[in-house]
Design a protein around this motif. Structure first.
Motif, PDB file in Angstrom:
ATOM      1  N   GLY A  61       0.805  -1.209   0.000  1.00  0.00           N
ATOM      2  CA  GLY A  61       0.000   0.000   0.000  1.00  0.00           C
ATOM      3  C   GLY A  61       0.840   1.262   0.000  1.00  0.00           C
ATOM      4  N   LEU A  62       0.266   2.358   0.548  1.00  0.00           N
ATOM      5  CA  LEU A  62       0.847   3.683   0.411  1.00  0.00           C
ATOM      6  C   LEU A  62       1.325   4.261   1.741  1.00  0.00           C
ATOM      7  N   ALA A  63       2.549   4.781   1.723  1.00  0.00           N
ATOM      8  CA  ALA A  63       3.081   5.506   2.877  1.00  0.00           C
ATOM      9  C   ALA A  63       2.517   6.913   2.925  1.00  0.00           C
ATOM     10  N   ASN A  64       2.254   7.494   1.776  1.00  0.00           N
ATOM     11  CA  ASN A  64       1.667   8.828   1.674  1.00  0.00           C
ATOM     12  C   ASN A  64       0.614   8.804   0.575  1.00  0.00           C
ATOM     13  N   VAL A  65      -0.626   8.990   0.979  1.00  0.00           N
ATOM     14  CA  VAL A  65      -1.739   8.894   0.032  1.00  0.00           C
ATOM     15  C   VAL A  65      -1.763  10.093  -0.899  1.00  0.00           C
ATOM     16  N   GLU A  66      -1.474  11.285  -0.351  1.00  0.00           N
ATOM     17  CA  GLU A  66      -1.529  12.496  -1.176  1.00  0.00           C
ATOM     18  C   GLU A  66      -0.525  12.455  -2.315  1.00  0.00           C
ATOM     19  N   HIS A  67       0.655  11.920  -2.050  1.00  0.00           N
ATOM     20  CA  HIS A  67       1.709  11.880  -3.069  1.00  0.00           C
ATOM     21  C   HIS A  67       1.868  10.500  -3.704  1.00  0.00           C
ATOM     22  N   GLN A  68       0.990   9.568  -3.306  1.00  0.00           N
ATOM     23  CA  GLN A  68       1.003   8.223  -3.898  1.00  0.00           C
ATOM     24  C   GLN A  68       2.371   7.553  -3.775  1.00  0.00           C
ATOM     25  N   VAL A  69       2.944   7.632  -2.572  1.00  0.00           N
ATOM     26  CA  VAL A  69       4.261   7.031  -2.306  1.00  0.00           C
ATOM     27  C   VAL A  69       4.059   5.647  -1.711  1.00  0.00           C
ATOM     28  N   PRO A  70       4.581   4.605  -2.345  1.00  0.00           N
ATOM     29  CA  PRO A  70       4.377   3.245  -1.809  1.00  0.00           C
ATOM     30  C   PRO A  70       5.213   2.982  -0.565  1.00  0.00           C
ATOM     31  N   VAL A  71       4.728   2.080   0.282  1.00  0.00           N
ATOM     32  CA  VAL A  71       5.500   1.622   1.434  1.00  0.00           C
ATOM     33  C   VAL A  71       6.618   0.703   0.955  1.00  0.00           C
ATOM     34  N   LYS A  72       7.798   0.886   1.516  1.00  0.00           N
ATOM     35  CA  LYS A  72       8.929  -0.008   1.265  1.00  0.00           C
ATOM     36  C   LYS A  72       9.546  -0.365   2.615  1.00  0.00           C
ATOM     37  N   PRO A  73      10.478  -1.296   2.672  1.00  0.00           N
ATOM     38  CA  PRO A  73      11.064  -1.667   3.966  1.00  0.00           C
ATOM     39  C   PRO A  73      11.662  -0.486   4.724  1.00  0.00           C
ATOM     40  N   GLU A  74      12.158   0.513   4.002  1.00  0.00           N
ATOM     41  CA  GLU A  74      12.800   1.658   4.654  1.00  0.00           C
ATOM     42  C   GLU A  74      11.801   2.707   5.150  1.00  0.00           C
ATOM     43  N   THR A  75      10.531   2.547   4.854  1.00  0.00           N
ATOM     44  CA  THR A  75       9.520   3.534   5.250  1.00  0.00           C
ATOM     45  C   THR A  75       9.478   3.684   6.770  1.00  0.00           C
ATOM     46  N   ILE A  76       9.457   4.933   7.234  1.00  0.00           N
ATOM     47  CA  ILE A  76       9.474   5.253   8.658  1.00  0.00           C
ATOM     48  C   ILE A  76       8.051   5.369   9.196  1.00  0.00           C
ATOM     49  N   PHE A  77       7.754   4.610  10.238  1.00  0.00           N
ATOM     50  CA  PHE A  77       6.477   4.672  10.944  1.00  0.00           C
ATOM     51  C   PHE A  77       6.720   5.188  12.358  1.00  0.00           C
ATOM     52  N   GLN A  78       5.662   5.658  13.007  1.00  0.00           N
ATOM     53  CA  GLN A  78       5.754   6.005  14.423  1.00  0.00           C
ATOM     54  C   GLN A  78       5.503   4.758  15.258  1.00  0.00           C
ATOM     55  N   SER A  79       6.205   4.671  16.385  1.00  0.00           N
ATOM     56  CA  SER A  79       6.228   3.434  17.163  1.00  0.00           C
ATOM     57  C   SER A  79       4.978   3.209  17.999  1.00  0.00           C
ATOM     58  N   GLY A  80       4.338   4.293  18.467  1.00  0.00           N
ATOM     59  CA  GLY A  80       3.354   4.090  19.518  1.00  0.00           C
ATOM     60  C   GLY A  80       4.014   3.362  20.679  1.00  0.00           C
ATOM     61  N   SER A  81       3.233   2.610  21.422  1.00  0.00           N
ATOM     62  CA  SER A  81       3.742   1.994  22.661  1.00  0.00           C
ATOM     63  C   SER A  81       4.705   0.834  22.441  1.00  0.00           C
ATOM     64  N   VAL A  82       4.931   0.424  21.203  1.00  0.00           N
ATOM     65  CA  VAL A  82       6.033  -0.517  20.961  1.00  0.00           C
ATOM     66  C   VAL A  82       7.348   0.128  21.410  1.00  0.00           C
ATOM     67  N   GLY A  83       7.374   1.455  21.447  1.00  0.00           N
ATOM     68  CA  GLY A  83       8.558   2.158  21.934  1.00  0.00           C
ATOM     69  C   GLY A  83       8.849   1.933  23.404  1.00  0.00           C
ATOM     70  N   LYS A  84       7.862   1.441  24.165  1.00  0.00           N
ATOM     71  CA  LYS A  84       8.093   1.216  25.596  1.00  0.00           C
ATOM     72  C   LYS A  84       9.180   0.177  25.846  1.00  0.00           C
ATOM     73  N   GLN A  85       9.350  -0.788  24.939  1.00  0.00           N
ATOM     74  CA  GLN A  85      10.384  -1.798  25.150  1.00  0.00           C
ATOM     75  C   GLN A  85      11.780  -1.182  25.058  1.00  0.00           C
ATOM     76  N   PHE A  86      11.919  -0.090  24.302  1.00  0.00           N
ATOM     77  CA  PHE A  86      13.215   0.590  24.236  1.00  0.00           C
ATOM     78  C   PHE A  86      13.474   1.380  25.521  1.00  0.00           C
ATOM     79  N   THR A  87      12.413   1.983  26.072  1.00  0.00           N
ATOM     80  CA  THR A  87      12.550   2.652  27.364  1.00  0.00           C
ATOM     81  C   THR A  87      12.957   1.644  28.440  1.00  0.00           C
ATOM     82  N   ALA A  88      12.302   0.476  28.420  1.00  0.00           N
ATOM     83  CA  ALA A  88      12.641  -0.575  29.381  1.00  0.00           C
ATOM     84  C   ALA A  88      14.098  -1.014  29.210  1.00  0.00           C
ATOM     85  N   ALA A  89      14.540  -1.144  27.960  1.00  0.00           N
ATOM     86  CA  ALA A  89      15.931  -1.531  27.716  1.00  0.00           C
ATOM     87  C   ALA A  89      16.897  -0.480  28.263  1.00  0.00           C
TER      88      ALA A  89
END
Length: 368
Positions: A61-89
């Motif tokens: 699918g799309l990383a950016n709908v307005e610019h029609q940019v496809p998702v690739k492995p390098e696409t940056i997402f926000q972590s949400g609470s998955v980031g808590k495991q880094f705080t714990a580390a």
């Protein structure tokens, strides 16, 4: 002749394995695309690591709908609470450095905390058993705060229970941990993670969120409003940099994170065991969520799983590590949780496609 026959048989077996692997890959692609469309997810990134080897690292699918940019492995997402495991580390690294202990009273490091916090330990904050719950209902997520102002707000919260008496998810507790990391280490929690985790592991894309910086391959986050796709709501820079889950990352970096968790490259065996052990309440019983430190720990015979989900600013995320099967599945999406995006459902189903023994008898919405 016998050697030729053996070689032919080996080649035939290899061909069958390749065909089987391709068939599983096709099933995964078909399922992910079908589920992505059913959940109205604009874009999705999937990582599958099987016995230490990356077998799937793909965007849909799309990383950016307005610019029609496809998702690739390098696409940056926000972590949400998955980031808590880094705080714990980060906390566990400070424990290994001898700069704090899990059973230190929080007031040892934050002496201005209220008297009601006297029994509260760092272990309680990490495991959501501190008695803290959420921020005040009138808390303004569009305002910038100093760390002292955040602490003043959190210190003013009424504890739902005495520390250690019950489990209750608390972003405020992890915000507190980030400030505590700064106080103990002398550098902001994001900088501590950069120095001690991201750079050593080669996680070049992972960092604290910044709306103002130019960030290559950054996805846009979305929500559904009356069935129409909208951009996510804006929050202040402060509230996009706290330790409850304010990171950028991609599946390329999460593959490196997963590899580090397989050995002692980052954390000791003792630290990893502590992180993946449900913490006990005052009565000696495990907390109701089977929560460790930044991970939910599901311990069923032969299928131990540690997992966590996240949701923030038009993104939902999920990571699951099946410890006995040495299988990891990560799903990152750019659709909000209140729009019914459920990456946990996708991750668990993909795990069942890779390992039929992990297939669930019924799909349930992700609560991790």
């Amino acid at each position: 002749m016998q050697q030729i026959g053996f070689r032919a048989a080996a080649l035939a077996l290899l061909a069958l394995c390749l065909l089987a692997g391709r068939a599983i890959a096709d099933k995964i692609d078909d399922y992910v695309e079908t589920e992505r469309e059913a959940q109205h997810i604009p874009g999705l990134a999937l990582l599958v690591v099987d016995d230490g080897k990356i077998v799937k690292q793909q965007g849909y699918g799309l990383a950016n709908v307005e610019h029609q940019v496809p998702v690739k492995p390098e696409t940056i997402f926000q972590s949400g609470s998955v980031g808590k495991q880094f705080t714990a580390a980060a906390v566990l690294l400070l424990v290994e450095d001898g700069k704090l202990a899990l059973d230190d009273p929080v007031r040892k490091h934050l002496p201005d905390a209220p008297e009601s916090w006297q029994p509260m330990t760092i272990r309680h904050l990490l495991s959501h058993t501190s008695g803290l719950r959420g921020m005040p209902l009138d808390f303004d997520y569009r305002r910038d705060y100093t760390e002292d102002e955040l602490l003043e707000t959190i210190f003013g919260l009424r504890l739902a229970t005495q520390p250690g008496y019950s489990w209750g998810y608390s972003n405020a507790g992890y915000v507190t941990l980030g400030i505590l990391i700064h106080k103990v280490s002398g550098v902001p929690y994001g900088e501590f993670l950069r120095q001690r985790v991201f750079e050593p592991l080669g996680m070049t894309a992972t960092r604290v969120i910044s709306d103002t910086d130019i960030v290559a391959n950054r996805a846009a986050g979305y929500r559904l409003v009356d069935g129409e796709l909208k951009n996510h709501k804006w929050v202040s820079p402060t509230m996009n940099s706290t330790a409850d889950g304010s990171l950028y990352f991609n599946i390329v970096d999460l593959a490196k994170w997963d590899a580090a968790l397989d050995g002692d490259a980052l954390l000791s065996d003792a630290s990893r065991k502590a992180m993946w052990t449900p913490q006990l309440l005052f009565d000696g019983k495990p907390n109701k969520a089977s929560y460790g430190f930044g991970w939910v720990c599901v311990d069923t015979p032969g299928q131990r799983r540690v997992a966590h989900g996240g949701a923030w600013q038009g993104f939902t995320t999920y990571i699951a590590r099946y410890l006995d099967d040495r299988l990891t599945v990560v799903v990152l999406t750019n659709l909000s949780a209140d729009s019914k995006s459920d990456p946990g459902k996708i991750a668990r189903h993909v795990a069942g496609l890779v390992r039929p023994s992990l297939a669930l008898p019924s799909e349930q919405s992700s609560g991790e």
